[in-house]
Design an enzyme around this catalytic site. Structure first.
Site, short mmCIF file in Angstrom:
data_model
loop_
_atom_site.label_atom_id
_atom_site.label_comp_id
_atom_site.label_asym_id
_atom_site.label_seq_id
_atom_site.Cartn_x
_atom_site.Cartn_y
_atom_site.Cartn_z
CB THR A 159 -0.89 -0.02 1.31
OG1 THR A 159 0.24 -0.88 2.47
CG2 THR A 159 -1.79 -0.62 0.92
CG PHE A 161 2.46 8.27 0.76
CD1 PHE A 161 1.49 9.54 0.79
CD2 PHE A 161 3.45 8.30 -0.50
CE1 PHE A 161 1.66 10.89 -0.35
CE2 PHE A 161 3.19 9.57 -1.32
CZ PHE A 161 2.05 10.86 -0.97
CE LYS A 185 6.87 -3.39 1.31
NZ LYS A 185 6.55 -1.37 1.25
N PRO A 186 3.27 -2.28 4.29
CG PRO A 186 2.85 -1.29 6.26
CD PRO A 186 3.70 -2.62 5.67
CD GLU A 188 9.35 1.91 2.12
OE1 GLU A 188 8.84 1.75 2.38
OE2 GLU A 188 9.64 2.63 0.30
CD GLU A 258 -6.91 -0.70 -8.60
OE1 GLU A 258 -7.75 0.48 -9.11
OE2 GLU A 258 -7.92 -1.51 -9.00
NE ARG A 291 -10.06 11.62 -2.15
CZ ARG A 291 -11.14 11.77 -2.14
NH1 ARG A 291 -11.47 12.46 -2.33
NH2 ARG A 291 -11.76 10.41 -1.73
CB THR A 293 -9.92 10.34 -7.56
OG1 THR A 293 -9.63 9.94 -6.22
CG2 THR A 293 -9.72 8.37 -7.92
P1 NAD Z 1 4.99 4.27 -4.75
O1 NAD Z 1 4.55 3.49 -5.38
O2 NAD Z 1 5.93 5.08 -4.53
O3 NAD Z 1 5.30 3.16 -3.20
C1 NAD Z 1 3.89 2.35 -3.61
C2 NAD Z 1 4.21 1.05 -2.30
O4 NAD Z 1 5.42 0.19 -2.82
C3 NAD Z 1 5.09 1.42 -1.10
O5 NAD Z 1 4.88 0.60 -0.07
C4 NAD Z 1 6.13 0.62 -1.55
O6 NAD Z 1 7.14 0.46 -0.38
C5 NAD Z 1 6.40 -0.10 -2.67
N1 NAD Z 1 8.05 -0.44 -3.54
C6 NAD Z 1 8.32 -0.01 -3.27
N2 NAD Z 1 9.38 -0.64 -4.46
C7 NAD Z 1 8.83 -1.06 -4.97
C8 NAD Z 1 9.02 -2.44 -5.59
N3 NAD Z 1 10.14 -2.74 -6.20
N4 NAD Z 1 7.98 -3.58 -5.43
C9 NAD Z 1 7.15 -3.54 -5.07
N5 NAD Z 1 6.33 -2.67 -3.86
C10 NAD Z 1 7.35 -1.39 -3.76
O7 NAD Z 1 3.47 5.05 -4.18
P2 NAD Z 1 2.93 6.14 -3.19
O8 NAD Z 1 4.05 7.64 -3.62
O9 NAD Z 1 3.59 5.42 -2.12
O10 NAD Z 1 1.53 6.86 -3.38
C11 NAD Z 1 1.29 7.82 -4.34
C12 NAD Z 1 1.01 6.68 -5.92
O11 NAD Z 1 -0.26 5.78 -5.57
C13 NAD Z 1 0.64 8.04 -6.68
O12 NAD Z 1 0.83 7.81 -8.20
C14 NAD Z 1 -1.02 7.15 -6.53
O13 NAD Z 1 -1.69 7.73 -7.53
C15 NAD Z 1 -1.25 5.98 -6.29
N6 NAD Z 1 -2.29 5.75 -5.88
C16 NAD Z 1 -3.38 4.72 -6.29
C17 NAD Z 1 -4.42 4.65 -6.07
C18 NAD Z 1 -5.81 4.08 -7.10
O14 NAD Z 1 -6.58 3.41 -6.76
N7 NAD Z 1 -5.69 4.18 -8.46
C19 NAD Z 1 -5.10 4.81 -4.64
C20 NAD Z 1 -4.17 5.68 -4.02
C21 NAD Z 1 -2.74 6.33 -4.63
#
Ligand code: NAD
Length: 485
Positions: A159, A161, A185-186, A188, A258, A291, A293
């Site tokens: 998930t 942040f 795994k949330p 970090e 997502e 968000r 969205t």
């Molecule tokens: P991110 O993609 O940077 O990180 C998400 C998760 O992936 C974190 O838990 C991170 O530790 C993990 N991660 C990091 N490297 C990884 C790897 N190599 N393999 C697997 N997991 C790994 O996203 P973020 O910055 O935390 O969140 C923002 C993004 O999330 C934005 O792009 C937003 O649009 C998207 N988002 C989408 C939805 C949806 O439902 N479509 C909802 C909320 C957020």
């Protein structure tokens, strides 16, 4: 952990361990989590080893849940009651780890309660189907029945942040409702809400083998989350680059991705401009614009653009931002200073490409002001890419075909908002926008926690989330047939 939340008020850090099948697991290797507003230490979490992840999945796979539909429903209703009874303290935790303001974090706790109530209700609904087989000349006196079963292996959930609690609720509630076992795994960046939710679910009676929370450095453990042999399904919410990495890595595992969005609000010439500007502001700045969205582009018909922009600026000026713990503020910080610096740079780049900055683009650490720009070229980085912060870029359009063309011009396809009362426009938008949802005279993010939600193109593979759809993704359908005279 619930009883430790009072430490936050006293400025004492939370030093937490992982929850692996209910056991507290941790080590000397720690990750520090800082409050994005104050820079103070919120607490520390362990860096899992690959061995920890393997243990968690092995236990999850081996456990066969004995819970009846009634048991599952009761546990989730109890969890929602615990969440509701502790709303204020939990919202303080979300605010401390994410910088989201109290208004946003209080709202988030309420949403998570809804997720558990919907999932509790849905767990009680029998989802089997019956097919009579005497329907064609070569038919038989039989019936085919369907039933849903949990996956044989475990679910791996990852998930982001931006909704530290609700994103986790949206993974674990459908997993419990379908009798699955999940290792989550949330991120970090905001890991504490997930650890707290595990405790609340255990307290509500969930067998601990059904939900583990692991924490750590993705560079060390992410691949194990994606490739472990005990995993049958990976459910991920986060950005496009990592989503696409997962798509290539988690081979022959079911994947629910997502990903990011670049959602527009489209304002046509017949729209109620006061209403459109109100929606624009709430869709753009709620949750500090973080968000999936959130409104990231405002595509406005040129005939009403001046009036819309005037109202947008006035309503943006009225947004109070600052200390996230101040209950009167409408916006806290963004997730960290790095993100705020990125928005600042993208706004400057848009100005270099002809956009006019009308308000904002002011930064102090991770605090970033709501920001309005007009005459933004549809192809500059600020709007062609996802800008995950409180920026309102207005792109002027000439007619409905132009609005649809601009809307569809990015790789994203999550959601959208259209402001018009014309039925011919509405039907065309619903048919031609390349997105997962179209909300007429509502923000793109509007939904129930129950209803199908998710994107297409780079925003996702078209499998939806929302409690109902996630329950479908998390199940195998088994059919059996019986003689029937
Ligand atoms: P991110 O993609 O940077 O990180 C998400 C998760 O992936 C974190 O838990 C991170 O530790 C993990 N991660 C990091 N490297 C990884 C790897 N190599 N393999 C697997 N997991 C790994 O996203 P973020 O910055 O935390 O969140 C923002 C993004 O999330 C934005 O792009 C937003 O649009 C998207 N988002 C989408 C939805 C949806 O439902 N479509 C909802 C909320 C957020």
């Amino acid at each position: 952990m619930l009883s430790e939340l009072s430490k936050l008020k006293e400025g004492e850090p939370l030093h937490q361990k992982m929850r692996i099948a209910g056991k507290l697991v941790g080590n000397e290797r720690r990750i520090e989590v800082l409050n994005p507003y104050s820079g103070k230490l919120v607490g520390t979490i362990p860096k899992a080893t690959v061995g920890d992840i393997r243990d968690a999945f092995r236990i999850a796979r081996q456990f066969k849940s004995p819970l009846t539909r009634y048991d599952r429903s009761k546990i989730m209703l109890r969890a929602s009651e615990i969440l509701r009874a502790n709303t204020d303290a939990i919202s303080d935790l979300i605010t401390a780890e994410s910088g989201l303001c109290k208004k946003d974090s209080l709202y988030e706790v309420g949403r998570a309660c809804d997720v558990f109530v919907f999932a509790a209700n849905q767990a009680l609904v029998d989802d089997g189907q019956v097919f009579s087989c005497d329907l064609t000349p070569h038919g038989k006196q039989r019936k085919v029945y369907t039933m849903k079963e949990p996956l044989l292996g475990a679910i791996s959930a990852i998930t982001p942040f931006n909704h530290p609690l609700n994103q986790v609720a949206h993974k674990v509630a459908p997993s419990i409702a379908t009798n699955n076992r999940m290792v989550l795994k949330p991120t970090e960046k905001t890991p504490f809400s997930a650890l707290l939710l595990a405790d609340i679910l255990y307290e509500a009676g969930l067998p601990p083998e059904m939900f583990s929370v692991v924490t750590g450095d993705p560079k060390e453990i992410a691949d194990e989350m994606l490739t472990n042999a005990d995993v049958d399904l990976v459910t991920f919410t986060g950005g496009v680059p990592i989503g696409k990495y997962i798509a290539g890595k988690a081979v022959y595992k079911r994947q629910v991705l997502e990903l990011g969005g670049n959602d527009p609000i489209i304002v046509m010439e017949d729209a109620d401009i006061e209403e459109a500007a109100t929606l624009a502001v709430s869709g753009s700045y709620k949750n500090s614009g973080q968000r999936c969205t959130a409104i990231k582009r405002m595509i406005v018909h040129q005939a009403v653009a001046d009036e819309f922009v005037k109202k947008l600026v006035a309503k943006t000026r009225a947004i109070k931002f600052g200390d996230p713990m101040d209950p009167n503020n409408d916006m806290g910080t963004v997730i960290d200073e790095r993100a705020a610096i990125e928005f600042e740079a993208k706004v400057k780049d848009a100005e270099r490409h002809g956009a006019r900055l009308l308000y904002g683009n002011i930064r102090a650490g991770a605090l970033y002001s709501p920001t309005v720009l007009d005459h933004v070229p549809a192809d500059c980085k600020l709007v062609a890419e996802e800008t995950f912060g409180p920026v309102s870029p207005v792109i002027r359009c000439t007619d409905i075909a132009d609005a649809i063309r601009i809307s569809n011009s990015t790789p994203y396809g999550l959601s959208s908002s259209v402001c018009t009362n014309r039925m011919d426009y509405i039907t065309r938008f619903v048919r031609e926008l390349e997105v997962g949802s179209v909300n007429v005279r509502e923000v793109p993010g509007y939904r129930l926690e129950l209803t199908p939600f998710g994107g297409i193109k780079d925003s996702g593979l078209g499998y939806k989330e929302g409690v109902l759809e996630a329950m479908k993704s998390f199940s195998n359908t088994k059919t059996y047939s019986l003689p029937w005279n």
